[in-house]
Design an enzyme around this catalytic site. Structure first.
Site, short mmCIF file in Angstrom:
data_model
loop_
_atom_site.label_atom_id
_atom_site.label_comp_id
_atom_site.label_asym_id
_atom_site.label_seq_id
_atom_site.Cartn_x
_atom_site.Cartn_y
_atom_site.Cartn_z
N TYR A 103 0.67 -1.14 -0.05
CA TYR A 103 0.04 0.03 0.00
C TYR A 103 0.79 1.18 0.08
O TYR A 103 2.04 1.28 0.62
CB TYR A 103 -0.89 0.18 1.21
CG TYR A 103 -2.12 -1.13 1.30
CD1 TYR A 103 -3.38 -0.74 0.77
CD2 TYR A 103 -1.57 -2.31 2.07
CE1 TYR A 103 -4.16 -1.65 0.87
CE2 TYR A 103 -2.82 -3.24 2.10
CZ TYR A 103 -3.89 -2.87 1.62
OH TYR A 103 -5.05 -3.97 1.77
N TYR A 142 0.21 -10.11 0.66
CA TYR A 142 1.14 -9.58 1.61
C TYR A 142 1.13 -10.17 3.02
O TYR A 142 0.05 -10.35 3.32
CB TYR A 142 1.13 -7.92 1.42
CG TYR A 142 -0.28 -7.40 1.87
CD1 TYR A 142 -0.51 -7.41 3.26
CD2 TYR A 142 -1.32 -7.05 1.15
CE1 TYR A 142 -1.95 -6.98 3.97
CE2 TYR A 142 -2.47 -6.56 1.56
CZ TYR A 142 -2.63 -6.64 3.03
OH TYR A 142 -3.99 -6.03 3.21
#
Lengths: 233, 196
Positions: A103, A142
């Site tokens: 992100y 992730y």
């Protein structure tokens, strides 16, 4: 006309305390929620239309000077209610990691590359039939530290406004056949298997664009069983 | 295969800020701010502020709050409210993320009286939705105002145990149009959350 929303629809949602998801342990209420009758306050909701959304806000691949890296995808579907009625003019906002699972948020320290050509945020408004469409990049999985070897399945966050403040929904769209599903406590916080399956998009070959982008369909179903005339004097 | 049940909720996670509550730190347009105010809005301008705490009393830095409220005359900016809106540009919705110390604030106007389903008046109130990491479904609560006599007869406050009503009542600071209300997600003085 004001919509009356059945409370039992909410059984599809996760349990607030889902101990496998560790962050829920200190943030879920200990005391039971207090039932109350819906009033005009709950049965109305924000109406944000096209003035909030700029042209191109639904294409996350064209927000920068260059092309983002990764697998370009189309995500589309309908915002509808439990009876299959399309929900028009519903603001749909999305945010997500980039193709490497990172992100842009400053607190995301996953050692994967940031993409200077990808922010990962978009918004659109559903049309008269409830249809919405985004172009984006398939997000990567992730690690997230919840438990040993914890990885989130690839997902796109969606925020949706329906007909009222009680139809407000924030959810995550997952991708078909992700091998991480059995190990993810956020996905599995939804107890009902059929309800869990509603968070998984379907691969859409018919709307895949040759030489350009794969397509996934994701229909978002909001509460809204009974449309009942209600006097508001 | 799509059945017709509703799509389950999932957490916003910790990294929603650039998508939902941008404040100029990210290259993305601000769709929403923590203010409902427009230049022509009428009514008493107030600021509602406070902090958000978890079950250990630790400030929560990654919560998003949304408010929804009537205008100063008690009317909603929604076509479903057929009574007509006097403040044509008042939208009644705002969004705020907590900062590193768990602080939030909203700039708004004091809402007017809204009827309950029986037509009885509800005391002025603001709806509040709480989203955050660790919260798999957002929570609904209400903000009432400490200097409103109508609180005593409010039909929603009446279903809340008397010893918990203070968790819904923002306290006016002396001499200022500022109301403070802390939110506690669990534990002692846990905020009342509603099943809607």
């Amino acid at each position: 006309m004001t919509f009356i929303y059945p409370v039992d629809s909410n059984t599809a949602h996760p349990l607030p305390l889902s101990p496998e998801y560790k962050s829920s342990i200190k943030r879920a209420p200990n005391k039971p929620l207090i039932p109350m009758r819906h009033t005009l306050s709950e049965l109305t909701g924000p109406v944000y239309g096209h003035e909030t959304v700029r042209e191109g806000d639904n294409d996350l691949t064209t927000q920068h000077t260059g092309e983002p890296l990764g697998e370009r995808i189309i995500v589309h579907g309908h915002v509808c209610d439990e009876d299959g009625r399309g929900v028009p003019n519903s603001l749909v906002e999305i945010w997500q990691a980039n193709s490497c699972g990172r992100y842009v948020h400053v607190r995301d320290q996953h050692p994967a590359p940031l993409d200077p050509n990808f922010t990962g945020a978009g918004r659109t408004v559903s049309d008269v039939s409830g249809y919405y469409r985004f172009v984006t990049i398939k997000p990567g999985a992730y690690p997230w530290g919840n438990h040993h070897n914890a990885w989130r399945p690839a997902h796109i966050h969606l925020s949706v406004f329906g007909h009222s403040f009680v139809t407000r929904l924030v959810t995550q769209m997952y991708f078909p056949a992700d091998p991480l599903f059995p190990f993810d406590p956020i996905f599995n916080s939804v107890p009902d298997e059929k309800a869990r399956a509603r968070m998984v998009s379907s691969f859409d070959l018919e709307n895949t664009q040759p030489e350009w982008a794969l397509c996934y369909r994701f229909d978002i179903v909001l509460r809204g069983k009974n449309a009942t005339p209600m006097e508001n004097h | 295969m799509q059945d017709n049940g509703i799509t389950p909720s999932q957490t916003v996670g910790p990294f929603f800020k650039y998508g939902l509550t941008p404040t100029g730190e990210y290259a993305w347009n601000d769709a929403f701010t923590n203010s409902t105010l427009t230049p022509d809005v009428t009514g008493d301008r107030v600021r509602i502020e406070g902090r958000v705490f978890d079950g250990d009393g630790v400030a929560v830095p990654d919560v998003m709050l949304e408010i929804w409220q009537a205008d100063g005359q008690g009317r909603f900016a929604d076509p479903q409210d057929k009574r007509g809106l006097s403040n044509a540009s008042f939208r009644g919705f705002a969004r705020c993320g907590t900062d590193k110390d768990g602080n939030y604030s909203f700039e708004t106007i004091k809402p007017g009286v809204v009827p309950d389903p029986d037509g009885k008046p509800q005391a002025p109130h603001v709806l509040l939705a709480v989203f955050g990491r660790g919260m798999l479904r957002h929570l609904y609560t209400r903000i009432y105002f400490s200097d409103e006599a109508g609180n005593a007869a409010d039909p929603v406050l009446a279903v809340v145990p008397a010893d918990r009503r203070a968790t819904l009542t923002a306290v006016r600071e002396a001499g200022k149009p500022v109301y403070r209300l802390d939110l506690r997600l669990q534990g002692d003085n846990e905020t009342v959350f509603f099943d809607v």
